[in-house]
Design a protein around this motif. Sequence first.
Motif, PDB file in Angstrom:
ATOM      1  N   UNK A  60       0.555   8.244 -14.467  1.00  0.00           N
ATOM      2  CA  UNK A  60       0.708   8.999 -13.219  1.00  0.00           C
ATOM      3  C   UNK A  60       1.042   8.059 -12.068  1.00  0.00           C
ATOM      4  N   UNK A  61       0.393   6.927 -11.987  1.00  0.00           N
ATOM      5  CA  UNK A  61       0.677   5.974 -10.911  1.00  0.00           C
ATOM      6  C   UNK A  61       2.094   5.418 -11.009  1.00  0.00           C
ATOM      7  N   UNK A  62       2.568   5.146 -12.207  1.00  0.00           N
ATOM      8  CA  UNK A  62       3.937   4.651 -12.368  1.00  0.00           C
ATOM      9  C   UNK A  62       4.959   5.714 -11.956  1.00  0.00           C
ATOM     10  N   UNK A  63       4.708   6.948 -12.337  1.00  0.00           N
ATOM     11  CA  UNK A  63       5.636   8.021 -11.964  1.00  0.00           C
ATOM     12  C   UNK A  63       5.637   8.210 -10.458  1.00  0.00           C
ATOM     13  N   UNK A  64       4.473   8.210  -9.847  1.00  0.00           N
ATOM     14  CA  UNK A  64       4.396   8.369  -8.390  1.00  0.00           C
ATOM     15  C   UNK A  64       5.012   7.189  -7.662  1.00  0.00           C
TER      16      UNK A  64
END
Length: 108
Positions: free
Chosen positions: A100-104
Amino acid sequence: MAAATSPKGRDAQVSQVQQARWPVVLMPSHPPEKDYLFLAIISFFFFILLAIPALFFSLKTREANFLGNQRKAQKNSRLALGFSISSILVGSMVIICSIVLRVLKQKI
Protein backbone atom coordinates in the motif's frame (compact mmCIF):
# COMPACT_ATOMS: atom_id res chain seq x y z
CA MET A 1 4.55 -95.31 36.30
CA ALA A 2 4.51 -91.63 35.62
CA ALA A 3 5.27 -89.23 38.38
CA ALA A 4 2.19 -87.36 39.58
CA THR A 5 2.29 -83.56 39.46
CA SER A 6 0.45 -81.37 41.85
CA PRO A 7 -2.28 -78.99 40.60
CA LYS A 8 -0.20 -76.02 41.81
CA GLY A 9 2.67 -77.09 39.59
CA ARG A 10 0.39 -77.26 36.55
CA ASP A 11 -1.05 -73.80 37.27
CA ALA A 12 2.45 -72.41 37.47
CA GLN A 13 3.34 -74.03 34.15
CA VAL A 14 0.17 -72.74 32.49
CA SER A 15 0.74 -69.19 33.73
CA GLN A 16 4.32 -69.27 32.43
CA VAL A 17 3.09 -70.45 29.02
CA GLN A 18 0.40 -67.76 28.93
CA GLN A 19 2.92 -65.09 29.79
CA ALA A 20 5.19 -66.28 27.03
CA ARG A 21 2.35 -66.27 24.46
CA TRP A 22 0.71 -62.99 25.39
CA PRO A 23 3.23 -60.14 25.65
CA VAL A 24 1.98 -57.03 27.38
CA VAL A 25 1.98 -53.96 25.15
CA LEU A 26 1.70 -50.66 26.97
CA MET A 27 0.06 -47.94 24.93
CA PRO A 28 -0.82 -44.45 26.07
CA SER A 29 -4.50 -43.85 26.65
CA HIS A 30 -4.39 -40.50 24.88
CA PRO A 31 -3.50 -39.59 21.29
CA PRO A 32 -0.36 -37.50 20.80
CA GLU A 33 -0.79 -33.75 20.55
CA LYS A 34 -0.34 -32.05 17.19
CA ASP A 35 3.07 -30.45 16.87
CA TYR A 36 2.23 -28.03 13.99
CA LEU A 37 5.73 -28.44 12.55
CA PHE A 38 4.61 -27.81 8.97
CA LEU A 39 2.81 -24.61 10.00
CA ALA A 40 5.90 -23.46 11.92
CA ILE A 41 8.06 -23.98 8.84
CA ILE A 42 5.58 -22.12 6.62
CA SER A 43 5.56 -19.21 9.08
CA PHE A 44 9.27 -18.65 8.36
CA PHE A 45 8.24 -17.16 5.01
CA PHE A 46 6.19 -14.46 6.71
CA PHE A 47 7.87 -13.17 9.88
CA ILE A 48 10.99 -14.95 11.10
CA LEU A 49 11.09 -13.34 14.55
CA LEU A 50 7.88 -15.11 15.57
CA ALA A 51 8.59 -18.23 13.52
CA ILE A 52 11.67 -19.16 15.58
CA PRO A 53 9.71 -19.68 18.83
CA ALA A 54 7.00 -21.49 16.82
CA LEU A 55 9.58 -23.97 15.57
CA PHE A 56 11.10 -24.31 19.05
CA PHE A 57 7.76 -25.12 20.71
CA SER A 58 6.83 -27.44 17.87
CA LEU A 59 9.98 -29.50 18.46
CA LYS A 60 9.34 -29.42 22.21
CA THR A 61 5.84 -30.80 21.55
CA ARG A 62 7.35 -33.71 19.61
CA GLU A 63 9.75 -34.40 22.46
CA ALA A 64 7.00 -34.30 25.09
CA ASN A 65 4.84 -36.64 23.00
CA PHE A 66 7.74 -39.07 22.70
CA LEU A 67 8.29 -39.00 26.47
CA GLY A 68 4.57 -39.36 27.18
CA ASN A 69 4.23 -36.03 29.00
CA GLN A 70 0.68 -35.09 27.96
CA ARG A 71 0.40 -31.83 29.91
CA LYS A 72 3.67 -30.41 28.59
CA ALA A 73 2.80 -31.52 25.05
CA GLN A 74 -0.55 -29.69 25.21
CA LYS A 75 1.08 -26.50 26.47
CA ASN A 76 3.83 -26.55 23.84
CA SER A 77 1.35 -27.40 21.10
CA ARG A 78 -0.81 -24.38 21.92
CA LEU A 79 2.26 -22.12 22.01
CA ALA A 80 3.53 -23.45 18.68
CA LEU A 81 0.14 -22.83 17.08
CA GLY A 82 -0.12 -19.34 18.56
CA PHE A 83 3.33 -18.27 17.46
CA SER A 84 2.80 -19.73 13.98
CA ILE A 85 -0.51 -17.96 13.45
CA SER A 86 0.80 -14.68 14.84
CA SER A 87 3.86 -14.92 12.59
CA ILE A 88 1.66 -15.39 9.53
CA LEU A 89 -0.67 -12.55 10.55
CA VAL A 90 2.11 -10.07 11.36
CA GLY A 91 4.00 -10.97 8.20
CA SER A 92 0.89 -10.58 6.08
CA MET A 93 0.20 -7.17 7.64
CA VAL A 94 3.76 -6.02 6.92
CA ILE A 95 3.54 -7.21 3.32
CA ILE A 96 0.16 -5.51 2.78
CA CYS A 97 1.33 -2.26 4.38
CA SER A 98 4.49 -2.17 2.28
CA ILE A 99 2.49 -2.74 -0.93
CA VAL A 100 0.00 0.00 0.00
CA LEU A 101 2.80 2.44 0.81
CA ARG A 102 4.56 1.74 -2.49
CA VAL A 103 1.36 2.26 -4.46
CA LEU A 104 0.59 5.49 -2.61
CA LYS A 105 4.17 6.70 -3.05
CA GLN A 106 4.02 6.13 -6.81
CA LYS A 107 0.77 8.11 -7.12
CA ILE A 108 2.24 11.17 -5.43
